[in-house]
Design an enzyme around this catalytic site. Structure first.
Site, PDB file in Angstrom:
ATOM      1  N   TRP A 161       0.901  -1.173   0.345  1.00 21.05           N
ATOM      2  CA  TRP A 161      -0.205  -0.833   0.329  1.00 21.05           C
ATOM      3  C   TRP A 161       0.562   1.230   0.115  1.00 21.05           C
ATOM      4  O   TRP A 161       0.329   2.192  -0.467  1.00 21.05           O
ATOM      5  CB  TRP A 161      -0.795  -0.098   1.073  1.00 21.05           C
ATOM      6  CG  TRP A 161      -0.453   0.262   2.827  1.00 21.05           C
ATOM      7  CD1 TRP A 161       0.394  -0.329   3.458  1.00 21.05           C
ATOM      8  CD2 TRP A 161      -1.910   1.281   3.233  1.00 21.05           C
ATOM      9  NE1 TRP A 161       0.159   0.420   4.166  1.00 21.05           N
ATOM     10  CE2 TRP A 161      -0.988   1.073   4.413  1.00 21.05           C
ATOM     11  CE3 TRP A 161      -2.065   2.048   3.176  1.00 21.05           C
ATOM     12  CZ2 TRP A 161      -1.198   1.947   6.064  1.00 21.05           C
ATOM     13  CZ3 TRP A 161      -2.905   2.908   4.839  1.00 21.05           C
ATOM     14  CH2 TRP A 161      -1.639   2.666   5.977  1.00 21.05           C
ATOM     15  N   ARG A 279       6.438 -13.161  14.058  1.00 20.60           N
ATOM     16  CA  ARG A 279       6.432 -12.661  12.213  1.00 20.60           C
ATOM     17  C   ARG A 279       7.966 -12.720  12.573  1.00 20.60           C
ATOM     18  O   ARG A 279       8.811 -12.634  13.449  1.00 20.60           O
ATOM     19  CB  ARG A 279       6.529 -11.545  12.238  1.00 20.60           C
ATOM     20  CG  ARG A 279       4.503 -11.050  11.870  1.00 20.60           C
ATOM     21  CD  ARG A 279       4.516  -9.100  12.487  1.00 20.60           C
ATOM     22  NE  ARG A 279       5.074  -9.064  13.843  1.00 20.60           N
ATOM     23  CZ  ARG A 279       5.092  -7.569  14.130  1.00 20.60           C
ATOM     24  NH1 ARG A 279       5.027  -6.665  13.687  1.00 20.60           N
ATOM     25  NH2 ARG A 279       5.547  -7.009  15.601  1.00 20.60           N
ATOM     26  N   ASP A 313       0.013  -0.761  11.399  1.00 18.40           N
ATOM     27  CA  ASP A 313       0.275  -1.395  12.878  1.00 18.40           C
ATOM     28  C   ASP A 313       1.440  -0.593  13.852  1.00 18.40           C
ATOM     29  O   ASP A 313       2.654  -0.552  12.913  1.00 18.40           O
ATOM     30  CB  ASP A 313       1.099  -2.803  12.023  1.00 18.40           C
ATOM     31  CG  ASP A 313       2.187  -2.714  11.020  1.00 18.40           C
ATOM     32  OD1 ASP A 313       1.496  -2.168  10.035  1.00 18.40           O
ATOM     33  OD2 ASP A 313       2.946  -3.533  10.816  1.00 18.40           O
ATOM     34  N   GLU A 497       8.927   9.047   7.943  1.00 15.82           N
ATOM     35  CA  GLU A 497       7.596   7.829   7.562  1.00 15.82           C
ATOM     36  C   GLU A 497       6.366   9.009   8.241  1.00 15.82           C
ATOM     37  O   GLU A 497       5.481   8.848   7.970  1.00 15.82           O
ATOM     38  CB  GLU A 497       8.039   6.915   7.721  1.00 15.82           C
ATOM     39  CG  GLU A 497       8.342   6.504   9.740  1.00 15.82           C
ATOM     40  CD  GLU A 497       8.479   5.406   9.964  1.00 15.82           C
ATOM     41  OE1 GLU A 497       7.717   4.053   9.069  1.00 15.82           O
ATOM     42  OE2 GLU A 497       9.149   4.633  10.680  1.00 15.82           O
TER      43      GLU A 497
END
Length: 558
Positions: A161, A279, A313, A497
């Site tokens: 995305w 993960r 997340d 970011e």
């Protein structure tokens, strides 16, 4: 490059892509026969992987997940079992004898003084462009046929995305070659793996991310999106099939993978991950959370991974108590943003089928989009508050905290005009800060909660509000975001970011890793917003932004 050469290259890529599609079954079978791994590192390297990640040999768990082995996993494991390194230092020495670790993360180059932010962004695209037409055997990297732009920092591969928001800026910067290349890469991923993975690493293959592929395709022919949807109809339909797998025969009040049958039998979707293990890139963090939560570990891991598929997340949207990570229950939630995007995908397929003259397909997807809109209105629209909210399907309750996901239906033209106006009012009152739209109204310390704002949220808000005639609020959001990005850029020479949108001029905080700069989607969204609002290009304070109109009359002073 002249306009003629650009058009020629685009046509040539289109021909080559069609040829590649015809050869795909052969290419896919060949890739399975090579030494290239398709299992994630924790499966390949077993107890060695667990030891390295658990001992915190590297500060960033992604480092070992991205490492390149110098031999087949079975040979490295045999050597590891023979040597039995007994200390963290010995273990690190063993790893560095048998793996090539990724290079240290380097920040994006800072510009010299007095370079405009537009010139800086335009100059960053080449610095962020990568190619992975081949990958070392048994590494986690996935191959792609065309060049692509990475987010930056520790994010060395193509992400799903993120890329749509990056591509917005690429198009404005005149880099249509990279826009076309990246659309072809995503089509390749769908045709090779059946979906777009979270990112181009083997450890991301078990999940996807918010399905923006249809929106990327729409960028190819902005004056004729239906033509673009028709050209990429195969990959669009295959991605849709991935998200809808298991829908048929599902009993009301049950779920299968990413599909939920609601109480009335209608179908909506949730985020999911096909694995229920820690993960790879955050193994230690996940196992430590499992120990502290005292919940069944497989379900906790699945919910963590599902939140990673959401792209948010992590944040309070996914927490049963609205506050703590230990209560994460993502798979129990039907989210507004995902279902809005799937409504957009259904309409894109409908348009593509109409353009191709496939009446049966067009009729089916018009019906599907209509059914989804009806279900979203029933389960996700709160008429009393005038807001879209996530829904905890297992308890048949709306999720209480307000989030910026309420704006996604506007992005895909789903609401009525009164609904959109109501969302605009609550956005202005509850979500608009000094430096842009905040993700949620809750402060938990997580990076997808207040006071953080993210580039994709700003674009979703501005684009959707403009489409519904809420132009004043859209302009205020755009200006405040540009001012925030400009302020941090003036201080640091960086685009990062995430940003603090409550107190302007500060980078965002929280998260599992240090703040990253580069940064793909910030560059893309900021470049696009400056193109829409050129008068805001140099603004560095919200005081210089347009005065709030009637839609934001209730906004408290900043």
């Amino acid at each position: 490059m002249t306009a003629y050469r650009t058009r020629f290259r685009a046509r040539r890529r289109g021909v080559l892509y069609a040829l590649w599609l015809s050869l795909l079954p052969i290419a896919s079978s060949l890739s399975r026969d090579t030494g290239t791994a398709r299992e994630p590192p924790q499966v390949l390297f077993k107890d060695l992987f667990v030891a390295v990640q658990s001992e915190h040999i590297y500060a960033d768990g992604k480092a070992f997940a991205d490492a390149v082995p110098d031999a087949a996993p079975k040979d490295i494991l045999a050597q590891y079992h023979a040597e039995k390194p007994a200390s963290p230092a010995a273990l690190k020495q063993f790893v560095e004898a048998h793996f090539v670790l990724p290079s240290e993360v380097a920040g994006a180059p800072s510009p010299p003084d007095r370079v405009s932010i537009v010139a800086h962004i335009d100059g960053l695209w080449d610095a962020l462009t990568r190619s992975s037409t081949a990958a070392p055997a048994y590494s986690s990297l996935l191959t792609l046929p065309q060049p692509f732009v990475v987010p930056g920092g520790r994010f060395r591969e193509m992400y799903y995305w993120d890329s749509y928001f990056t591509m917005l800026g690429l198009a404005i910067s005149g880099r249509h070659d990279l826009v076309q290349d990246m659309v072809q890469n995503f089509a390749y991923l769908i045709d090779t793996y059946g979906h777009v993975p979270n990112g181009t690493r083997t450890y991301y293959l078990s999940r996807s991310q918010p399905p923006f592929f249809f929106a990327m395709v729409g960028l190819i022919k902005r004056d004729d999106p239906a033509g673009a949807f028709a050209a990429y109809l195969g990959p669009l339909r295959r991605e849709y099939a991935f998200w809808m797998e298991g829908e048929h025969g599902l009993k009301a009040g049950t779920a299968h993978r990413r599909v939920v049958a609601m109480a009335d039998g209608s179908i909506l979707n949730r985020f999911w991950d096909d694995r229920d293990t820690p993960r790879d890139e955050s193994y230690r963090e996940d196992t430590e959370l499992a120990r502290s939560s005292k919940r069944p570990a497989p379900q906790l891991y699945r919910d963590i991974r599902a939140a990673a598929e959401s792209g948010w997340d992590f944040g309070s949207r996914w927490f049963a108590d609205g506050r703590t990570m230990e209560t994460i229950d993502t798979t129990e939630i039907v989210p507004v943003d995902l279902n809005s995007l799937l409504f957009g995908l259904e309409n894109a397929i409908h348009a593509g089928c109409e353009r191709r003259g496939d009446a049966a397909c067009a009729s089916e997807f018009a019906r599907r989009a209509g059914a989804r809109r009806k279900s979203i209105d029933r389960y996700l629209w709160d008429a009393a508050l005038g807001v879209y909210r996530d829904y905890r399907w297992t308890k048949r309750l709306a999720v209480a905290p307000l989030s910026a996901a309420t704006l996604y239906p506007l992005f895909v033209a789903l609401p009525s005009r009164p609904q959109a106006a109501a969302v605009a009012k609550i956005t202005a009152r509850e979500l608009l800060g000094s430096g842009g739209i905040v993700t949620t109204t809750v402060g938990t310390g997580q990076q997808w909660d207040s006071p953080n704002g993210w580039a994709p949220v700003q674009w979703i808000a501005v684009s959707g509000l403009r489409d519904y005639g809420e132009t004043t609020l859209a302009a205020v959001i755009a200006c405040r975001w540009i001012a925030n990005v400009n302020d941090v850029y003036a201080q640091s020479g960086k685009l990062v970011e995430k940003y603090d949108v409550v107190t302007i001029g500060r980078s965002g905080g929280g998260g599992e890793y240090p703040l990253q700069d580069g940064f793909g989607w910030t560059n893309g969204v900021t470049r696009k917003l400056i193109e829409l609002y050129p008068e805001d290009a140099a603004v560095t304070t919200p005081a210089a932004c347009p005065a709030p109109g009637s839609a934001v009359a209730a906004l408290p002073p900043q």
